[in-house]
Design an enzyme around this catalytic site. Structure first.
Site, PDB file in Angstrom:
ATOM      1  N   SER A   1      17.902 -21.019 -15.661  1.00 34.18           N
ATOM      2  CA  SER A   1      18.923 -20.166 -16.280  1.00 34.18           C
ATOM      3  C   SER A   1      19.670 -20.901 -17.380  1.00 34.18           C
ATOM      4  O   SER A   1      20.311 -20.277 -18.215  1.00 34.18           O
ATOM      5  CB  SER A   1      19.965 -19.750 -15.236  1.00 34.18           C
ATOM      6  OG  SER A   1      19.374 -19.060 -14.186  1.00 34.18           O
TER       7      SER A   1
ATOM      8  N   GLU B   1      13.054 -13.599 -21.269  1.00 33.24           N
ATOM      9  CA  GLU B   1      13.233 -14.446 -22.447  1.00 33.24           C
ATOM     10  C   GLU B   1      12.102 -15.478 -22.471  1.00 33.24           C
ATOM     11  O   GLU B   1      11.828 -16.118 -21.447  1.00 33.24           O
ATOM     12  CB  GLU B   1      14.565 -15.198 -22.379  1.00 33.24           C
ATOM     13  CG  GLU B   1      15.762 -14.358 -22.774  1.00 33.24           C
ATOM     14  CD  GLU B   1      17.052 -15.162 -22.704  1.00 33.24           C
ATOM     15  OE1 GLU B   1      17.675 -15.354 -23.754  1.00 33.24           O
ATOM     16  OE2 GLU B   1      17.425 -15.597 -21.600  1.00 33.24           O
TER      17      GLU B   1
ATOM     18  N   HIS C   1      12.169 -16.900 -18.829  1.00 30.64           N
ATOM     19  CA  HIS C   1      13.404 -16.598 -18.107  1.00 30.64           C
ATOM     20  C   HIS C   1      13.412 -15.122 -17.715  1.00 30.64           C
ATOM     21  O   HIS C   1      13.765 -14.252 -18.511  1.00 30.64           O
ATOM     22  CB  HIS C   1      14.616 -16.960 -18.985  1.00 30.64           C
ATOM     23  CG  HIS C   1      15.922 -16.718 -18.318  1.00 30.64           C
ATOM     24  ND1 HIS C   1      17.007 -16.198 -18.960  1.00 30.64           N
ATOM     25  CD2 HIS C   1      16.307 -16.915 -17.030  1.00 30.64           C
ATOM     26  CE1 HIS C   1      18.011 -16.085 -18.105  1.00 30.64           C
ATOM     27  NE2 HIS C   1      17.604 -16.509 -16.936  1.00 30.64           N
TER      28      HIS C   1
ATOM     29  N   ASN D   1      21.994 -15.513 -21.139  1.00 26.64           N
ATOM     30  CA  ASN D   1      22.973 -16.088 -20.209  1.00 26.64           C
ATOM     31  C   ASN D   1      24.201 -16.629 -20.922  1.00 26.64           C
ATOM     32  O   ASN D   1      25.265 -16.751 -20.322  1.00 26.64           O
ATOM     33  CB  ASN D   1      22.333 -17.181 -19.347  1.00 26.64           C
ATOM     34  CG  ASN D   1      21.601 -16.582 -18.161  1.00 26.64           C
ATOM     35  OD1 ASN D   1      21.641 -15.373 -17.939  1.00 26.64           O
ATOM     36  ND2 ASN D   1      20.926 -17.411 -17.397  1.00 26.64           N
TER      37      ASN D   1
END
Ligand SMILES: NC(=O)c1ccc[n+]([C@@H]2O[C@H](COP(=O)([O-])OP(=O)(O)OC[C@H]3O[C@@H](n4cnc5c(N)ncnc54)[C@H](O)[C@@H]3O)[C@@H](O)[C@H]2O)c1
Length: 291
Positions: A116, A149, A137, A188
């Site tokens: 993350s 991602e 991700h 994030n």
């Protein structure tokens, strides 16, 4: 049939294994915790049967489930065309795993991390060939979320970066390409900035989690409120990601308050244990604490 190894069978690893199997890949799902593996397989079975009962599965649940082999070691890493790491957000642990995978996985197999927060370049530096290391991700719950991602480390080759995007599409997901490798990537960082404010507003008694979730849904068109997202993801994972962001010098993306840490210490880990910012019935129905 191509083989995928998923390392870590928690919330994310189990979801990634499920979508890979649903998309026709054979999956080695590896975790060092045999109980965790069993729980993951039970959850995957439940979810696949639910998909089938709603007519969303082209094959029988049995056919899909047979593609997933649970493992407690990395021996079968030598047979895979894709390898995705999804263990706890702990840089030392991930580095150890990348070092070992690098020796076991065939030279032309991409090595991906579902981290993350940790820049891919930092994980790639323990491998012989950082050109094959990238970030994939996924968003959770993986079977329901359409976004992945695809993160380019400083040394990721163009070919591996593009192969990552095609792999994501083969899972029925949409890739968002992250061209430069920074802590927390894109999504994030945006969520972290918003969620930091949400947590501090709750900690200061300005508004309740339920009201902020309603506000974000009705005011800003979010499908799921920030505290619902946190409960689904697991508050222990939020604590680990927050620590990692801090270690990477990204304090701006972490709440000032220690509210989440205190909740985790009280065992309020989120949906997976039936209590977090909300409480959950046995059937998974969400309720506010004061209802
Ligand atoms: N939870 C989310 O919503 C979310 C979303 C995107 C990315 N991520 C990232 O995905 C990764 C996993 O998160 P999670 O929520 O699935 O965590 P989790 O706590 O649910 O699962 C982690 C799993 O890793 C396993 N593990 C620990 N050491 C291991 C080892 N040496 N070998 C194999 N398995 C090992 C644990 O037994 C556990 O099953 C983290 O990097 C996290 O930051 C999480």
């Amino acid at each position: 049939m191509e083989n995928v190894m998923v390392v870590g069978a928690g919330f994310m690893g189990a979801g990634i294994a499920q979508v890979c199997a649903q998309s026709g890949y054979r999956v080695f799902l590896m975790d060092t915790d045999p109980d965790g593996l069993e729980k993951a397989l039970g959850g995957i079975k439940w979810s696949i049967e639910k998909f089938a009962s709603k007519g969303f599965l082209k094959e029988t649940p049995r056919t899909v489930l047979k593609r997933i082999a649970p493992e407690t070691g990395l021996e079968n890493a030598s047979q895979v065309q894709w390898c995705i790491e999804a263990v706890y957000e702990d840089e030392e642990l991930k580095l150890k795993i990348f070092e070992e995978l690098d020796h076991r996985v065939p030279a032309d197999t991409p090595l991906a991390s579902n981290t993350s927060s940790i820049p891919i370049t930092r994980l790639a530096r323990v491998t012989q060939n950082p050109a094959r290391v990238l970030g994939l991700h996924f968003f959770g719950p993986v079977p329901f979320m359409g976004l992945v991602e695809v993160v380019r480390g400083q040394k990721t080759s163009e070919e591996i970066f593009n192969r990552g995007a095609k792999f994501v599409q083969s899972l029925g997901k949409t890739p968002v390409k992250v061209n430069k490798d920074i802590p927390g990537f894109v999504m994030n960082r945006i969520f972290g900035a918003a969620f930091r404010e949400c947590v501090d507003l709750v900690a200061d008694g300005i508004a309740s989690p339920e009201d902020i979730d309603v506000g974000m849904r009705l005011g800003y068109g979010w499908n799921v409120g920030p505290f619902e997202i946190a409960d689904n993801a697991g508050l222990d994972t939020f604590v680990r990601v927050g620590r990692s962001m801090q270690a990477l010098g990204e304090e701006n993306l972490v709440a000032k308050s220690d509210l989440i840490l205190k909740m985790v210490e009280e065992g309020r880990l989120g949906r997976k244990v039936g209590k977090g910012f909300y409480k959950y019935d046995k059937d998974g129905k969400k309720r506010a604490w004061n209802s």
